[in-house]
Write a protein that holds these residues in place. Structure first.
Motif, PDB file in Angstrom:
ATOM      1  N   TRP A 162      28.439  38.106  14.429  1.00  0.00           N
ATOM      2  CA  TRP A 162      27.869  38.046  13.085  1.00  0.00           C
ATOM      3  C   TRP A 162      27.787  39.412  12.405  1.00  0.00           C
ATOM      4  O   TRP A 162      27.103  39.574  11.404  1.00  0.00           O
ATOM      5  CB  TRP A 162      26.489  37.395  13.129  1.00  0.00           C
ATOM      6  CG  TRP A 162      26.530  35.966  13.591  1.00  0.00           C
ATOM      7  CD1 TRP A 162      27.504  35.041  13.351  1.00  0.00           C
ATOM      8  CD2 TRP A 162      25.546  35.304  14.379  1.00  0.00           C
ATOM      9  NE1 TRP A 162      27.196  33.847  13.942  1.00  0.00           N
ATOM     10  CE2 TRP A 162      25.992  33.978  14.588  1.00  0.00           C
ATOM     11  CE3 TRP A 162      24.339  35.696  14.935  1.00  0.00           C
ATOM     12  CZ2 TRP A 162      25.264  33.040  15.320  1.00  0.00           C
ATOM     13  CZ3 TRP A 162      23.615  34.769  15.665  1.00  0.00           C
ATOM     14  CH2 TRP A 162      24.082  33.457  15.842  1.00  0.00           C
TER      15      TRP A 162
ATOM     16  N   ILE B 281      22.672  29.592   7.233  1.00  0.00           N
ATOM     17  CA  ILE B 281      23.450  28.777   6.299  1.00  0.00           C
ATOM     18  C   ILE B 281      22.945  27.339   6.320  1.00  0.00           C
ATOM     19  O   ILE B 281      22.897  26.695   7.362  1.00  0.00           O
ATOM     20  CB  ILE B 281      24.955  28.836   6.634  1.00  0.00           C
ATOM     21  CG1 ILE B 281      25.462  30.262   6.411  1.00  0.00           C
ATOM     22  CG2 ILE B 281      25.742  27.842   5.787  1.00  0.00           C
ATOM     23  CD1 ILE B 281      26.891  30.490   6.863  1.00  0.00           C
TER      24      ILE B 281
ATOM     25  N   ALA C   4      17.851  33.389  12.735  1.00  0.00           N
ATOM     26  CA  ALA C   4      19.004  33.988  12.067  1.00  0.00           C
ATOM     27  C   ALA C   4      18.796  35.439  11.657  1.00  0.00           C
ATOM     28  O   ALA C   4      19.734  36.077  11.190  1.00  0.00           O
ATOM     29  CB  ALA C   4      19.344  33.170  10.826  1.00  0.00           C
TER      30      ALA C   4
ATOM     31  N   THR D 285      21.760  36.204   9.243  1.00  0.00           N
ATOM     32  CA  THR D 285      23.080  35.872   9.773  1.00  0.00           C
ATOM     33  C   THR D 285      23.400  34.378   9.644  1.00  0.00           C
ATOM     34  O   THR D 285      22.627  33.611   9.078  1.00  0.00           O
ATOM     35  CB  THR D 285      23.186  36.315  11.242  1.00  0.00           C
ATOM     36  OG1 THR D 285      22.228  35.606  12.021  1.00  0.00           O
ATOM     37  CG2 THR D 285      22.974  37.826  11.384  1.00  0.00           C
ATOM     38  N   GLN D 286      24.508  33.978  10.205  1.00  0.00           N
ATOM     39  CA  GLN D 286      25.078  32.636  10.050  1.00  0.00           C
ATOM     40  C   GLN D 286      24.128  31.456  10.284  1.00  0.00           C
ATOM     41  O   GLN D 286      24.211  30.467   9.560  1.00  0.00           O
ATOM     42  CB  GLN D 286      26.304  32.490  10.941  1.00  0.00           C
ATOM     43  CG  GLN D 286      27.016  31.174  10.722  1.00  0.00           C
ATOM     44  CD  GLN D 286      28.366  31.151  11.397  1.00  0.00           C
ATOM     45  OE1 GLN D 286      28.877  32.183  11.832  1.00  0.00           O
ATOM     46  NE2 GLN D 286      28.951  29.978  11.494  1.00  0.00           N
TER      47      GLN D 286
ATOM     48  N   PHE E 154      27.908  39.899   8.614  1.00  0.00           N
ATOM     49  CA  PHE E 154      26.742  39.581   7.796  1.00  0.00           C
ATOM     50  C   PHE E 154      25.955  40.827   7.377  1.00  0.00           C
ATOM     51  O   PHE E 154      25.183  40.777   6.431  1.00  0.00           O
ATOM     52  CB  PHE E 154      25.830  38.575   8.511  1.00  0.00           C
ATOM     53  CG  PHE E 154      26.370  37.175   8.448  1.00  0.00           C
ATOM     54  CD1 PHE E 154      26.006  36.321   7.424  1.00  0.00           C
ATOM     55  CD2 PHE E 154      27.270  36.724   9.395  1.00  0.00           C
ATOM     56  CE1 PHE E 154      26.525  35.037   7.343  1.00  0.00           C
ATOM     57  CE2 PHE E 154      27.793  35.441   9.339  1.00  0.00           C
ATOM     58  CZ  PHE E 154      27.420  34.596   8.303  1.00  0.00           C
TER      59      PHE E 154
END
Length: 83
Positions: free
Chosen positions: A65, A10, A54, A6-7, A68
């Motif tokens: 999220w 990044i 994440a 998930t985010q 994702f």
């Protein structure tokens, strides 16, 4: 079911999660890594290795999220396997 990145991943440069995957189901691009839901055996070995927390089981992805889940499935078809 599979694990989902998930985010918080990044921009993460620590690839410790990749090393522990017994089936090498991660793919990556310049932004983050993704888990192939068809290859993932749902072992969860990557979860404690993720420095940004994440990675979640598909059923436990936080609401904010959820996008994702599909993003991982889409990106693994577009991105090369992680090294």
């Amino acid at each position: 079911m599979a694990m989902v990145v998930t985010q918080p991943c990044i921009g993460c440069k620590d690839k410790a999660c990749l090393v522990v995957c017994p089936v090498e189901c991660f793919h990556e691009d310049e932004t983050m890594v993704y888990i192939d839901p068809d290859e993932c055996i749902d072992c969860g070995a990557c979860v404690p290795e993720c420095p940004t927390e994440a990675i979640f089981h598909e059923d436990d992805v936080p609401e904010q999220w959820h996008r994702f889940i599909e993003l991982n499935a889409t990106k693994v078809r577009e991105c090369p396997p992680a090294e």
